[in-house]
Write a protein that holds these residues in place. Structure first.
Motif, PDB file in Angstrom:
ATOM      1  N   VAL A 139      43.219 -12.797 -95.432  1.00  0.00           N
ATOM      2  CA  VAL A 139      43.719 -11.423 -95.408  1.00  0.00           C
ATOM      3  C   VAL A 139      45.172 -11.417 -94.926  1.00  0.00           C
ATOM      4  CG1 VAL A 139      41.464 -10.369 -95.002  1.00  0.00           C
ATOM      5  CG2 VAL A 139      42.882 -11.007 -93.060  1.00  0.00           C
ATOM      6  N   LEU A 140      45.885 -10.351 -95.296  1.00  0.00           N
ATOM      7  CA  LEU A 140      47.229 -10.089 -94.776  1.00  0.00           C
ATOM      8  C   LEU A 140      47.132  -9.028 -93.695  1.00  0.00           C
ATOM      9  CD1 LEU A 140      49.368  -9.808 -98.050  1.00  0.00           C
ATOM     10  CD2 LEU A 140      49.397 -11.686 -96.408  1.00  0.00           C
ATOM     11  N   ALA A 141      47.981  -9.136 -92.684  1.00  0.00           N
ATOM     12  CA  ALA A 141      47.984  -8.145 -91.606  1.00  0.00           C
ATOM     13  C   ALA A 141      49.238  -7.294 -91.690  1.00  0.00           C
ATOM     14  CB  ALA A 141      47.918  -8.834 -90.249  1.00  0.00           C
ATOM     15  N   LYS A 142      49.057  -5.991 -91.593  1.00  0.00           N
ATOM     16  CA  LYS A 142      50.187  -5.100 -91.389  1.00  0.00           C
ATOM     17  C   LYS A 142      50.567  -5.227 -89.915  1.00  0.00           C
ATOM     18  CE  LYS A 142      51.270  -2.544 -95.113  1.00  0.00           C
ATOM     19  NZ  LYS A 142      50.821  -1.146 -95.213  1.00  0.00           N
ATOM     20  N   GLY A 143      51.773  -5.726 -89.645  1.00  0.00           N
ATOM     21  CA  GLY A 143      52.136  -6.005 -88.262  1.00  0.00           C
ATOM     22  C   GLY A 143      51.818  -7.446 -87.927  1.00  0.00           C
ATOM     23  N   LYS A 144      51.440  -7.717 -86.676  1.00  0.00           N
ATOM     24  CA  LYS A 144      51.204  -9.080 -86.208  1.00  0.00           C
ATOM     25  C   LYS A 144      49.710  -9.440 -86.276  1.00  0.00           C
ATOM     26  CE  LYS A 144      53.420 -10.877 -82.827  1.00  0.00           C
ATOM     27  NZ  LYS A 144      53.945 -11.232 -81.486  1.00  0.00           N
ATOM     28  N   ALA A 145      49.445 -10.661 -86.713  1.00  0.00           N
ATOM     29  CA  ALA A 145      48.071 -11.162 -86.728  1.00  0.00           C
ATOM     30  C   ALA A 145      47.529 -11.283 -85.310  1.00  0.00           C
ATOM     31  CB  ALA A 145      48.021 -12.515 -87.431  1.00  0.00           C
ATOM     32  N   GLN A 146      48.399 -11.639 -84.373  1.00  0.00           N
ATOM     33  CA  GLN A 146      47.996 -11.757 -82.965  1.00  0.00           C
ATOM     34  C   GLN A 146      47.457 -10.428 -82.440  1.00  0.00           C
ATOM     35  OE1 GLN A 146      51.175 -12.133 -80.074  1.00  0.00           O
ATOM     36  NE2 GLN A 146      49.978 -13.596 -78.847  1.00  0.00           N
ATOM     37  N   GLY A 156      32.794  -2.741 -80.159  1.00  0.00           N
ATOM     38  CA  GLY A 156      32.475  -3.869 -79.295  1.00  0.00           C
ATOM     39  C   GLY A 156      32.459  -5.197 -80.029  1.00  0.00           C
ATOM     40  N   LEU A 157      32.682  -5.177 -81.344  1.00  0.00           N
ATOM     41  CA  LEU A 157      32.689  -6.406 -82.125  1.00  0.00           C
ATOM     42  C   LEU A 157      33.954  -7.219 -81.849  1.00  0.00           C
ATOM     43  CD1 LEU A 157      31.479  -5.186 -85.636  1.00  0.00           C
ATOM     44  CD2 LEU A 157      30.198  -6.612 -84.033  1.00  0.00           C
ATOM     45  N   ILE A 158      33.858  -8.521 -82.030  1.00  0.00           N
ATOM     46  CA  ILE A 158      35.044  -9.379 -82.001  1.00  0.00           C
ATOM     47  C   ILE A 158      35.829  -9.114 -83.280  1.00  0.00           C
ATOM     48  CG2 ILE A 158      35.813 -11.776 -82.038  1.00  0.00           C
ATOM     49  CD1 ILE A 158      33.297 -12.483 -80.468  1.00  0.00           C
ATOM     50  N   PRO A 159      37.167  -8.945 -83.218  1.00  0.00           N
ATOM     51  CA  PRO A 159      37.936  -8.594 -84.408  1.00  0.00           C
ATOM     52  C   PRO A 159      37.667  -9.469 -85.626  1.00  0.00           C
ATOM     53  CG  PRO A 159      39.307  -8.370 -82.481  1.00  0.00           C
ATOM     54  CD  PRO A 159      38.007  -8.930 -82.001  1.00  0.00           C
ATOM     55  N   ALA A 160      37.578 -10.786 -85.433  1.00  0.00           N
ATOM     56  CA  ALA A 160      37.327 -11.680 -86.577  1.00  0.00           C
ATOM     57  C   ALA A 160      35.992 -11.359 -87.240  1.00  0.00           C
ATOM     58  CB  ALA A 160      37.354 -13.145 -86.122  1.00  0.00           C
ATOM     59  N   MET A 161      34.982 -11.046 -86.433  1.00  0.00           N
ATOM     60  CA  MET A 161      33.668 -10.717 -86.988  1.00  0.00           C
ATOM     61  C   MET A 161      33.667  -9.332 -87.621  1.00  0.00           C
ATOM     62  SD  MET A 161      31.943 -13.393 -86.573  1.00  0.00           S
ATOM     63  CE  MET A 161      30.319 -12.785 -87.042  1.00  0.00           C
ATOM     64  N   VAL A 199      44.654  -6.265 -97.370  1.00  0.00           N
ATOM     65  CA  VAL A 199      45.471  -5.965 -96.196  1.00  0.00           C
ATOM     66  C   VAL A 199      44.605  -5.356 -95.099  1.00  0.00           C
ATOM     67  CG1 VAL A 199      47.387  -4.582 -95.310  1.00  0.00           C
ATOM     68  CG2 VAL A 199      47.563  -5.646 -97.564  1.00  0.00           C
ATOM     69  N   VAL A 200      44.730  -5.913 -93.885  1.00  0.00           N
ATOM     70  CA  VAL A 200      44.013  -5.387 -92.730  1.00  0.00           C
ATOM     71  C   VAL A 200      45.025  -4.788 -91.758  1.00  0.00           C
ATOM     72  CG1 VAL A 200      44.066  -7.622 -91.536  1.00  0.00           C
ATOM     73  CG2 VAL A 200      42.358  -5.937 -90.894  1.00  0.00           C
ATOM     74  N   GLU A 201      44.643  -3.702 -91.122  1.00  0.00           N
ATOM     75  CA  GLU A 201      45.534  -3.058 -90.153  1.00  0.00           C
ATOM     76  C   GLU A 201      44.705  -2.351 -89.094  1.00  0.00           C
ATOM     77  OE1 GLU A 201      47.853   0.051 -91.979  1.00  0.00           O
ATOM     78  OE2 GLU A 201      46.238   0.535 -93.365  1.00  0.00           O
ATOM     79  N   SER A 202      45.312  -2.165 -87.939  1.00  0.00           N
ATOM     80  CA  SER A 202      44.653  -1.398 -86.888  1.00  0.00           C
ATOM     81  C   SER A 202      44.938   0.086 -87.115  1.00  0.00           C
ATOM     82  CB  SER A 202      45.163  -1.832 -85.510  1.00  0.00           C
ATOM     83  OG  SER A 202      46.554  -1.587 -85.396  1.00  0.00           O
ATOM     84  N   VAL A 203      43.977   0.923 -86.780  1.00  0.00           N
ATOM     85  CA  VAL A 203      44.107   2.366 -86.992  1.00  0.00           C
ATOM     86  C   VAL A 203      43.908   3.075 -85.665  1.00  0.00           C
ATOM     87  CG1 VAL A 203      43.304   4.366 -88.283  1.00  0.00           C
ATOM     88  CG2 VAL A 203      43.120   2.089 -89.288  1.00  0.00           C
ATOM     89  N   GLU A 218      41.701   1.670 -74.362  1.00  0.00           N
ATOM     90  CA  GLU A 218      42.377   2.132 -75.567  1.00  0.00           C
ATOM     91  C   GLU A 218      41.839   1.422 -76.806  1.00  0.00           C
ATOM     92  OE1 GLU A 218      46.545   1.725 -75.027  1.00  0.00           O
ATOM     93  OE2 GLU A 218      46.678   3.266 -73.499  1.00  0.00           O
ATOM     94  N   ALA A 219      40.518   1.367 -76.910  1.00  0.00           N
ATOM     95  CA  ALA A 219      39.883   0.703 -78.043  1.00  0.00           C
ATOM     96  C   ALA A 219      40.259   1.396 -79.339  1.00  0.00           C
ATOM     97  CB  ALA A 219      38.370   0.700 -77.851  1.00  0.00           C
ATOM     98  N   GLY A 220      40.321   0.621 -80.405  1.00  0.00           N
ATOM     99  CA  GLY A 220      40.732   1.153 -81.692  1.00  0.00           C
ATOM    100  C   GLY A 220      39.776   0.767 -82.801  1.00  0.00           C
ATOM    101  N   GLU A 221      40.268   0.884 -84.020  1.00  0.00           N
ATOM    102  CA  GLU A 221      39.492   0.572 -85.213  1.00  0.00           C
ATOM    103  C   GLU A 221      40.301  -0.351 -86.122  1.00  0.00           C
ATOM    104  OE1 GLU A 221      36.479   1.394 -85.611  1.00  0.00           O
ATOM    105  OE2 GLU A 221      36.119   3.141 -84.330  1.00  0.00           O
ATOM    106  N   ILE A 222      39.597  -1.068 -86.993  1.00  0.00           N
ATOM    107  CA  ILE A 222      40.224  -1.929 -87.998  1.00  0.00           C
ATOM    108  C   ILE A 222      39.901  -1.381 -89.380  1.00  0.00           C
ATOM    109  CG2 ILE A 222      39.942  -4.171 -89.154  1.00  0.00           C
ATOM    110  CD1 ILE A 222      40.044  -5.526 -86.511  1.00  0.00           C
TER     111      ILE A 222
END
Length: 409
Positions: A139-146, A156-161, A199-203, A218-222
């Protein structure tokens, strides 16, 4: 005499079995699962030093207070290195468990890395090292992969999962491509087709959606949406949501889709529906002495919603309304496909794989144009034929605003 011979045969058989056992491979050098650190995701960003990458690795570890072994937390490291092997070597000096690469689910390339190019060198390690599998997702990340891998999710999921789960559930909406390492390498090998990556991005709350944020972390969504078009391993441009949807129709990748006709301004009645089944076929035809690739899309749709219906309809009127819905859904599909074809002509890159389809359908003709294919893309004739069939028009023949007797006791 027979007894002695029988004993001799049994003795030889026993010796043979023991000899075979000596040559069988056992669990020599085995590693216990408890001693391994399963790798779930890797992210690549541009490093501060020239020629380096900031490589983020996300591992799983069981929760200490978990009553089941299925609950895991993440252990994430970011290391600046010039190669994947160097990054794993540096990591091995600080981790107390042996990294296991066979569990890797997703590789994320940041937008900056994709624009700078060169990440195919990172993938070379992934396809050569025996523990890696070609089924991992890219996948491509909008912004930083880190930032994506360090994101705290409300689920509560791990981002990779979470990314893996979103990709594997993508068939229900079919709005972005699914790209595994093996598929990506195959596309690179065709040379005529430009690779494409989702493309993956945080929302955050307020960006197209509102949700109650967790004040503590400050939990978010993917979100996975749209796609990036590559020339080799260089990002050329991002597709819009509409262009990506067109790609999905033309690539025969639509399994299910939610679709509506709200944007068709000429009609007062609007329809919403769900794609039940879709199939795209290809033909190479001759039109006015010129070759043309024709897409034939056949789709069955169930109507979920009708907006703007002002009166109770008779049987014949309802039949005509369903026919109108079929035409309107077809217009939406054509519009999405045409926007994708237009983007391909603008970029001069065959991310739709038109050259691949021509080669499959007419290899003799393909041999005459393949060396000049990039020059041919902008003007090559493409037509679209869409046929929509309504297989389920809902449980009511009227609108909720003008029910006559329906649903009453």
């Amino acid at each position: 005499m027979k007894t002695d011979r029988s004993k001799e045969q049994k003795f030889i058989l026993i010796l043979t079995v023991f000899a075979c056992l000596l040559f069988l491979t056992g669990c020599w050098g085995k590693k216990e699962v408890e001693d391994l650190a399963p790798l779930l995701g890797i992210g690549f960003d541009v490093g501060e030093k020239p020629g380096t990458f900031l490589i983020t690795q996300q591992f799983a570890r069981p929760k200490k207070d978990s009553s089941t072994g299925s609950e895991i937390e993440d252990r994430t490291f970011s290391i600046e290195a010039s190669s994947s092997r160097e990054a794993f070597e540096k990591l091995s000096k600080v981790t107390y468990r042996t990294p296991f690469m066979g569990s890797l689910k997703v590789i994320i390339f940041s937008e900056d890395v994709a624009k700078a190019g060169g990440f195919n060198n990172m993938l070379d390690f992934a396809q050569r090292y025996a523990e890696f599998r070609r089924s991992m997702y890219l996948v491509l990340a909008k912004g930083k992969a880190q930032d994506i891998l360090n994101l705290k999710l409300r689920s509560g999921l791990i981002p990779a999962m979470a990314i893996k789960s979103n990709i594997e559930g993508g068939d229900e909406i079919s709005i972005f491509p699914t790209v595994r390492l093996g598929h990506y390498l195959t596309i690179l090998g065709t040379k005529s087709t430009a690779p494409i990556l989702p493309v993956v991005e945080s929302v955050k709350s307020g960006e197209d959606m509102e949700y109650k944020a967790d004040a503590k972390n400050e939990a978010g969504e993917i979100r996975i949406q749209s796609a990036g078009v590559m020339r080799g391993d260089n990002l050329v441009d991002f597709l819009t949501d509409e262009e990506t949807k067109g790609y999905m129709w033309l690539e025969n990748d639509v399994i299910h889709r939610l679709i509506n006709t709200v944007d068709l301004e000429e009609n007062s009645v609007k329809f919403g529906g769900q794609v039940l089944e879709s199939r795209t076929k290809y033909k190479v035809k001759t039109n006015n002495e010129k070759k043309e690739l024709q897409y034939q899309i056949k789709t069955s749709i169930a109507i979920d919603e009708i907006l703007g219906l002002k009166k109770q309809l008779s049987g014949p009127e309802w039949v005509e309304l369903v026919k109108e819905a079929e035409k309107d859904f077809a217009k939406v599909i054509e519009k999405e496909c045409e926007s994708s074809i237009k983007k391909q002509r603008e970029l001069g890159l065959d991310f739709l794989g038109i050259g691949r389809h021509i080669e499959q359908k007419n290899s003799a003709y393909w041999k005459t144009i393949k060396d000049q294919w990039e020059e041919e893309i902008a003007d090559f004739s493409v037509s679209i034929e869409v046929k929509v069939t309504i297989h389920h028009s809902g449980m009511s023949s009227s609108s909720a605003t003008n029910l006559v007797g329906e649903g009453q006791d």
